[in-house]
Enzyme design. Structure first.
Site, PDB file in Angstrom:
ATOM      1  N   ARG A 156      79.904  18.222 109.273  1.00  0.00           N
ATOM      2  CA  ARG A 156      79.174  18.034 108.416  1.00  0.00           C
ATOM      3  C   ARG A 156      78.975  15.859 108.980  1.00  0.00           C
ATOM      4  O   ARG A 156      79.032  15.097 108.175  1.00  0.00           O
ATOM      5  CB  ARG A 156      79.621  17.444 107.349  1.00  0.00           C
ATOM      6  CG  ARG A 156      79.695  18.618 106.571  1.00  0.00           C
ATOM      7  CD  ARG A 156      80.921  18.666 105.353  1.00  0.00           C
ATOM      8  NE  ARG A 156      80.117  18.462 104.231  1.00  0.00           N
ATOM      9  CZ  ARG A 156      79.889  17.720 102.804  1.00  0.00           C
ATOM     10  NH1 ARG A 156      81.425  17.425 102.762  1.00  0.00           N
ATOM     11  NH2 ARG A 156      78.732  17.202 102.074  1.00  0.00           N
ATOM     12  N   LYS A 219      76.305  23.651 103.167  1.00  0.00           N
ATOM     13  CA  LYS A 219      75.318  22.987 104.148  1.00  0.00           C
ATOM     14  C   LYS A 219      74.451  23.513 104.098  1.00  0.00           C
ATOM     15  O   LYS A 219      73.269  22.246 103.930  1.00  0.00           O
ATOM     16  CB  LYS A 219      76.543  23.951 105.258  1.00  0.00           C
ATOM     17  CG  LYS A 219      75.572  22.989 106.439  1.00  0.00           C
ATOM     18  CD  LYS A 219      76.173  21.520 106.921  1.00  0.00           C
ATOM     19  CE  LYS A 219      75.298  20.941 107.716  1.00  0.00           C
ATOM     20  NZ  LYS A 219      75.307  20.630 109.155  1.00  0.00           N
ATOM     21  N   ARG A 226      68.173  17.242 101.892  1.00  0.00           N
ATOM     22  CA  ARG A 226      67.135  16.247 102.135  1.00  0.00           C
ATOM     23  C   ARG A 226      65.701  16.573 102.602  1.00  0.00           C
ATOM     24  O   ARG A 226      65.319  15.174 102.796  1.00  0.00           O
ATOM     25  CB  ARG A 226      68.391  16.203 103.947  1.00  0.00           C
ATOM     26  CG  ARG A 226      69.363  15.486 103.488  1.00  0.00           C
ATOM     27  CD  ARG A 226      69.802  14.815 103.988  1.00  0.00           C
ATOM     28  NE  ARG A 226      69.692  13.965 105.483  1.00  0.00           N
ATOM     29  CZ  ARG A 226      70.644  13.948 106.715  1.00  0.00           C
ATOM     30  NH1 ARG A 226      71.670  14.545 107.012  1.00  0.00           N
ATOM     31  NH2 ARG A 226      70.195  13.246 107.165  1.00  0.00           N
ATOM     32  N   GLY A 270      63.074  15.619 112.804  1.00  0.00           N
ATOM     33  CA  GLY A 270      63.054  16.640 113.955  1.00  0.00           C
ATOM     34  C   GLY A 270      64.898  16.229 113.562  1.00  0.00           C
ATOM     35  O   GLY A 270      65.699  16.449 112.947  1.00  0.00           O
ATOM     36  N   CYS A 273      69.382  19.994 112.804  1.00  0.00           N
ATOM     37  CA  CYS A 273      69.665  20.243 111.174  1.00  0.00           C
ATOM     38  C   CYS A 273      68.314  19.928 110.073  1.00  0.00           C
ATOM     39  O   CYS A 273      67.784  21.286 109.806  1.00  0.00           O
ATOM     40  CB  CYS A 273      70.430  19.403 110.610  1.00  0.00           C
ATOM     41  SG  CYS A 273      71.773  18.854 111.571  1.00  0.00           S
ATOM     42  N   TYR A 328      64.576  12.814 119.069  1.00  0.00           N
ATOM     43  CA  TYR A 328      63.648  12.664 117.141  1.00  0.00           C
ATOM     44  C   TYR A 328      64.658  11.657 116.479  1.00  0.00           C
ATOM     45  O   TYR A 328      63.939  11.531 115.269  1.00  0.00           O
ATOM     46  CB  TYR A 328      64.185  14.626 117.041  1.00  0.00           C
ATOM     47  CG  TYR A 328      66.415  14.328 116.797  1.00  0.00           C
ATOM     48  CD1 TYR A 328      66.668  14.094 115.362  1.00  0.00           C
ATOM     49  CD2 TYR A 328      66.813  14.804 117.922  1.00  0.00           C
ATOM     50  CE1 TYR A 328      68.061  14.145 115.296  1.00  0.00           C
ATOM     51  CE2 TYR A 328      68.739  15.537 117.520  1.00  0.00           C
ATOM     52  CZ  TYR A 328      68.933  14.357 116.008  1.00  0.00           C
ATOM     53  OH  TYR A 328      70.492  14.706 116.117  1.00  0.00           O
TER      54      TYR A 328
END
Length: 432
Positions: A156, A219, A226, A270, A273, A328
Site C-alpha cells: 500500500r 486492495k 481512486r 498512469g 496501480c 506516468y
C-alpha cells in the site's frame, strides 16, 4: 528471521531493505542478473526512492542483505517468503499470471515445512486460495495451512516514498486460515515500524482481516475508488471548461466539509496501480458498470486534452508540439501505462510533429520506448504530461516562440508564462 523477498523491483527491494534494517537476514531473489548485481554492489537499480541509497548500502555492507537469481535455494533457507512479482494484464484487463506462476513454482520447489508465505502483489479476489495455494501444494508436496502458512498482505505504498508509507499506513493481513493470519500478523509486526496515527480507530499497525479474500478485496477496492474519483473530476473538468468555471476553486469549496474528498483532474491516469487494478476488479465483477465507465472516461482524457490544444492554437497539422514528461508520474522514472503514449498518439493523429522531453530519460531511452525525442527545435505548443518538480520553474523565457501551454497537471507557475496562452484542464479555458 531469515527472510526471502522474491522480486526486487520498486516495491520488493525497499521491502527487503526494510526487513534487513530491522536486523533480519534477508535474501532478495530476482530473475534479472543485472538487478542482482546492482543490489550485491549496494547500488539501487532505479533512481529517486527516498532513503534507498543509504539504507541499501548499509544493509549490504552489514551482511544482512544478499541477492541471488536462485529463488529455490533462497526459499529453502527462509523462515518467511514475501512475493512481490508483477501481475501483468492485457488490453482487455485479463490477468497474465505467467511471472507470478513461475515465481510460485520456484518457491514451491524450495518450500519446507513451517515457512510463512505472503503475497503482496495486487491480485483478483480468490487468487491466493484458489490458484497459488494449489500451485504451492502441487510443487512442494506440502499442505497449505497445515504444513506452511499462507497470507495475502497487499503493498500500500507509493514509489518514491516507500519507507515513509510503510510507517504510515496500516498493514493489512488475511490468511487462508486463522493460524496463517496469526503468523502473518506476527511476521509484519517484527519487520515494520509505525508512526502513531490517532486518527485511525485501530491505529496504524498490522490489521488482521477475516481472510485472504478480504485483504485482496480491500486492495482492489481502494485503488478502484481512486480511479472512479478521478474519472468523476475529469468529467467535472469538461463541464467547467464549457461553462467557464475554474474547477480547482469548486473542488476546494467542496472539500471544505468532511463528506467530500474530490481528487484533481489530470491529463492521464498512469502507473502500475490505478489504471490496472480496476481491470482486475472487473475480472471478478464484469457487471460493475460504474467501474467500467470510469476506466473508459479516464482513457479518453488525453484525446480531450489534444482537442483543447487545437481549440486554442488552431489546426495542429504540421504544428511542432513538445510533450514534457514521459513518466506516468512526476519524480519517478517509470513509463508503465503512462499517459504519454495515448497523448503522443492523439497529437500525431491530429497532424502534430511531436517531440518528447523528460529530465529522467535520455533521447536514446525515449526512442527505445517508441517515443519521438525532442530535437531541440522551437515548438509552438507545449503539453505538460508529468508533474516533474523541474517543470515548476519553467517559463516562457525557456521556450522562445511557444504560443500555447497546455498544463495537464497544473504544475507550472502562471506568473512565468506571460505572453503565452496557458490552459489547464477544468480551468474554464481561461488564461491562468
Amino acid at each position: 528471521m531469515h527472510i526471502c523477498v522474491v522480486g526486487l523491483g520498486k516495491i520488493g527491494l525497499p521491502l527487503a531493505v526494510q526487513f534487513a534494517a530491522k536486523g533480519h537476514r534477508v535474501t532478495g531473489a530476482d530473475i534479472a542478473p543485472a538487478v542482482v548485481a546492482a543490489v550485491t554492489a549496494g547500488r539501487p537499480p532505479f533512481p529517486r526512492e527516498a532513503r534507498l541509497d543509504e539504507l541499501l548500502a548499509e544493509t549490504v555492507a552489514a551482511g544482512r542483505l544478499h541477492a541471488t537469481t536462485d529463488t529455490v535455494a533462497a526459499t529453502a533457507a527462509a523462515d518467511a517468503v514475501v512475493i512481490v512479482v508483477p501481475l501483468l494484464t492485457d488490453a482487455d484487463g485479463r490477468p497474465d499470471f505467467a511471472l507470478l506462476d513461475a515465481a510460485t513454482d520456484a518457491v514451491a520447489a524450495g518450500l519446507r515445512p513451517g515457512t510463512l508465505i505472503s503475497y503482496e502483489t495486487t491480485l483478483p479476489v480468490g487468487t491466493v486460495r484458489g490458484r497459488f495455494a494449489r500451485r504451492l501444494e502441487a510443487g512442494s508436496g506440502l499442505t497449505a495451512g497445515r504444513d506452511f502458512a499462507l497470507v495475502f498482505s497487499p503493498e500500500r505504498v507509493r514509489t518514491g516514498r516507500v519507507f515513509a508509507d510503510l510507517r504510515r499506513y496500516p498493514k493489512l493481513v488475511g490468511g487462508i486460515d486463522e493460524e496463517s493470519t496469526r503468523r502473518g500478523v506476527e511476521f509484519y509486526r517484527a519487520v515494520l515500524d509505525f508512526d502513531p496515527r490517532p486518527d485511525l480507530p485501530r491505529g496504524n499497525g498490522v490489521w488482521p482481516l477475516s481472510g485472504a479474500e478480504a485483504a485482496e478485496f480491500a486492495k482492489l477496492a481502494e485503488t478502484t475508488y481512486r480511479d472512479v474519483n478521478i474519472a468523476l473530476v475529469n468529467q467535472f473538468a469538461r463541464l467547467a471548461d464549457r461553462v467557464g468555471v475554474d474547477l480547482a476553486e469548486v473542488i476546494d469549496a467542496c472539500n471544505s466539509q468532511p463528506y467530500s474528498h474530490l481528487h484533481r483532474p489530470g491529463i492521464a491516469v498512469g502507473g502500475h496501480c490505478i489504471p490496472v487494478y480496476p481491470r482486475l476488479y472487473l475480472w471478478n465483477d464484469p457487471e460493475a458498470t460504474v467501474v467500467r465507465a470510469a476506466r473508459e472516461a479516464n482513457e479518453q482524457v488525453p484525446a480531450y486534452a489534444v482537442g483543447l490544444l487545437a481549440g486554442a492554437l488552431g489546426p495542429l497539422d504540421g504544428a511542432a508540439v513538445t510533450v514534457l514528461g514521459a513518466s506516468y508520474r512526476g519524480g519517478v522514472k517509470e513509463t508503465a501505462v503512462s499517459g504519454v503514449f495515448p497523448l503522443v498518439e492523439a497529437l500525431q493523429a491530429a497532424g502534430a510533429v511531436v517531440g518528447v522531453s523528460d529530465p529522467l530519460y535520455t533521447p536514446e531511452e525515449l526512442a527505445a520506448l517508441g517515443l519521438p525525442p525532442d530535437d531541440g527545435k522551437p515548438a509552438v505548443a507545449l503539453v505538460v504530461q508529468a508533474d516533474h518538480p523541474e517543470y515548476r520553474d519553467l517559463g516562457a523565457v525557456d521556450f522562445p516562440g511557444v504560443q500555447v501551454l497546455l498544463d495537464g497537471r497544473r504544475v507550472t507557475d502562471p506568473a512565468r508564462w506571460e505572453g503565452v496562452r496557458r490552459i489547464v484542464l477544468g480551468g474554464g479555458n481561461a488564461l491562468r
